[in-house]
Motif scaffolding. Structure first.
Motif: not given
Length: 168
Positions: A149-168
């Motif tokens: 979850g923290q790494l998603i913020v890092y990606l967003n702060l660098n204008d990089i779209k995080p991969p699509t979430y997958r739950g299972w």
């Protein structure tokens, strides 16, 4: 004919239930968690692996290696009953970090596959007090999720779209 269909449905559903144990559920989620985190690690350019949002936070690379080290520690200490030597290993490149992470995910899965449902009831000493191995199993995944979850913020702060979430 109806009796045969009914028996088939009962057989198939009982087999499916037998496969749905905490261990099998964990392993399915674990593999997807690995794939999701690897996608995230691959999305960040190598020249941003030393990025950290604030001075007190870990870098992107340090976060990934912290996840790896925690997987190694929890799975070996509480499921393989092994202690790891505290050897400082460095991973200078993005590719090496990702490969080390994949290896830790795979090693953890291999170790957990040997656990039985009875093992999960066993109490172990943990720094937060006695816990069951089931709680340690849950912590393995929860810790990955927390830092991912923290790494998603890092990606967003660098204008990089995080991969699509997958739950299972």
């Amino acid at each position: 004919m109806k009796k045969h269909i009914f028996l088939l449905v009962i057989f198939v559903s009982s087999f499916a239930k037998a496969q749905d144990t905490p261990i099998s559920a964990f392993l399915e989620k674990w593999e997807n968690s690995k794939d999701y985190l690897v996608e995230m690690a691959e999305a960040m350019p190598e020249d941003k692996y030393d990025y950290k949002p604030t001075e007190r936070q870990k870098t992107f690379k340090e976060q990934l290696l912290h996840i790896k080290q925690n997987m190694d520690w929890l799975s070996n200490r509480y499921f393989a009953k092994a202690t790891l030597e505290n050897i400082k290993v460095t991973y200078p490149t993005k590719a090496e970090v990702i490969e080390a992470m994949k290896t830790s995910f795979d090693n953890t899965a291999t170790i957990i596959k040997t656990a039985t449902p009875e093992d999960l009831k066993e109490l172990v000493e943990f720094f937060a007090g006695q816990k069951t191995k089931l709680q340690i199993l849950n912590l393995l995944q929860d810790h990955v999720t927390h830092h991912r979850g923290q790494l998603i913020v890092y990606l967003n702060l660098n204008d990089i779209k995080p991969p699509t979430y997958r739950g299972w």
